[in-house]
Design an enzyme around this catalytic site. Sequence first.
Site, PDB file in Angstrom:
ATOM      1  N   ARG A  58      23.254 -28.832  48.278  1.00  0.00           N
ATOM      2  CA  ARG A  58      22.860 -30.248  48.396  1.00  0.00           C
ATOM      3  C   ARG A  58      22.723 -30.678  49.844  1.00  0.00           C
ATOM      4  NH1 ARG A  58      26.776 -33.588  48.382  1.00  0.00           N
ATOM      5  NH2 ARG A  58      27.920 -32.787  46.592  1.00  0.00           N
ATOM      6  N   TYR A 111       4.537 -52.632  47.528  1.00  0.00           N
ATOM      7  CA  TYR A 111       4.535 -51.854  46.278  1.00  0.00           C
ATOM      8  C   TYR A 111       5.516 -52.504  45.299  1.00  0.00           C
ATOM      9  CZ  TYR A 111       5.229 -47.482  43.545  1.00  0.00           C
ATOM     10  OH  TYR A 111       5.324 -46.525  42.572  1.00  0.00           O
ATOM     11  N   LYS A 208       2.093 -38.547  46.781  1.00  0.00           N
ATOM     12  CA  LYS A 208       0.671 -38.862  46.899  1.00  0.00           C
ATOM     13  C   LYS A 208      -0.045 -37.757  47.683  1.00  0.00           C
ATOM     14  CE  LYS A 208       1.845 -42.415  44.570  1.00  0.00           C
ATOM     15  NZ  LYS A 208       2.345 -43.657  45.089  1.00  0.00           N
TER      16      LYS A 208
HETATM   17  C1  PLP Z   1       3.661 -44.259  44.679  1.00  0.00           C
HETATM   18  C2  PLP Z   1       4.249 -45.078  45.757  1.00  0.00           C
HETATM   19  C3  PLP Z   1       5.621 -45.109  45.968  1.00  0.00           C
HETATM   20  C4  PLP Z   1       6.590 -44.413  45.040  1.00  0.00           C
HETATM   21  O1  PLP Z   1       6.450 -43.050  44.955  1.00  0.00           O
HETATM   22  P1  PLP Z   1       7.038 -42.241  43.695  1.00  0.00           P
HETATM   23  O2  PLP Z   1       7.063 -40.841  44.160  1.00  0.00           O
HETATM   24  O3  PLP Z   1       6.099 -42.509  42.553  1.00  0.00           O
HETATM   25  O4  PLP Z   1       8.406 -42.783  43.415  1.00  0.00           O
HETATM   26  C5  PLP Z   1       6.105 -45.861  47.019  1.00  0.00           C
HETATM   27  N1  PLP Z   1       5.281 -46.555  47.820  1.00  0.00           N
HETATM   28  C6  PLP Z   1       3.954 -46.552  47.646  1.00  0.00           C
HETATM   29  C7  PLP Z   1       3.091 -47.339  48.561  1.00  0.00           C
HETATM   30  C8  PLP Z   1       3.389 -45.826  46.609  1.00  0.00           C
HETATM   31  O5  PLP Z   1       2.065 -45.847  46.409  1.00  0.00           O
END
Ligand code: PLP
Length: 392
Positions: A58, A111, A208
């Site tokens: 961890r 977000y 992303k």
């Molecule tokens: C998708 C997203 C997140 C969260 O990411 P996850 O991996 O889905 O938890 C945070 N901030 C923005 C701007 C995003 O587009």
Amino acid sequence: MARRGDRNYGTLTDLVTAGRDPEDSYGFVNPPVVRGSTVVWPTVADMKAARGRYTYGRRGTPTSDALSDALQTIEGGDHVALAPSGVTAVSLALLSVLSAGDHLLMVDTVYDPTRRFCDGFLKRMGIETDYYDPALGADISAHMRPNTRAVFVESPGSLTFEVQDVPAIAGAAHARGAAVIMDNTWATPLYFRAHDHGVDLSLSAGTKYLGGHADVLIGYVSATQPYAAALKATHGALGLCCGPDDMFLALRGLRTLGVRLAHHQASGLRVARWLQSRPEVARVMHPGLENDPGHHLWKRDFSGACGLFALELTPGPFEAVEAFLDGLELFGLGYSWGGYESLAIPYDATPIRTASRWAPKGPTVRLHIGLEDVEDLIADLEAGLERYAAAC
Ligand SMILES: *Cc1c(COP(=O)(O)O)cnc(C)c1O
């Protein structure tokens, strides 16, 4: 291959070389995926002295080190902490800075899950959040209180793509001793150098563009001094760690991030410009377009745009939006973005804006432009807009 020296390389070179050294991987190009919880020592004395680089899975493995070292090179901060999703990166950054009794200034165009974390969890922990208009620059000072501990920015804004004056906000925040936290998922460190613009803690949903293939959930926070120690301590206290395969996929995505983003950018701008010429489209929200209200700030501070933007249609019933989107062949209807594939969602930001004006006359749709042939995407959207017009 000679070891990487101290020379300054360009970003694309950094993306290829950071966080790996074949001499440490039996000559293989990529570092191995290490699965491990337990580390063992030969003697009690070695154990007591915690000799060696690792003590427990961890707390770090060769795989997590490879990814965080690479990200630190790209971000240019002092410490990177990995998180199992973008949302945990958001909460990790906030909890690294805030304590009970503190006040947080949060951008209104954040977000939505971040907004819910503030209004629910942080409120319960005795931390108060006020939302501010993304158009505010240095005037953010007027909203600061003696206990304002952090100002959170996300630029461009989620769903509506307003660009913030991050350096002006950072100047005002630092003058009052507050930290600047940024969600930099849209631009990535390639197109917005957060730390160079005064951001203390820069976070990204690696889910992303870093992963880039819609097959991994991961996030991270990069901090500069004096927040590196607090980030490290909070990360340890929360016990956050990521699965080895997810870290490997993120590191693999990093190698091609530069070329993928360049393609997303070019195709995204191409589609955005084409949409501007369509009679069914009232407005395209993309800061890379010359007539976008955020264009001058984007041009000043950013070095590129990703493939995510939105459009406002001319007024029409929701059934017409369904006709537009349901018939698309190449755009999946799905949340998230940043993968190689094109996506679309209808959205209504009205209920999640409390400190700024948001009153579109027609329905709004967000698009993610993927790596397909751009002519195919335009043809798909053209047929969709014709269905929209026919159903209005
Ligand atoms: C998708 C997203 C997140 C969260 O990411 P996850 O991996 O889905 O938890 C945070 N901030 C923005 C701007 C995003 O587009």
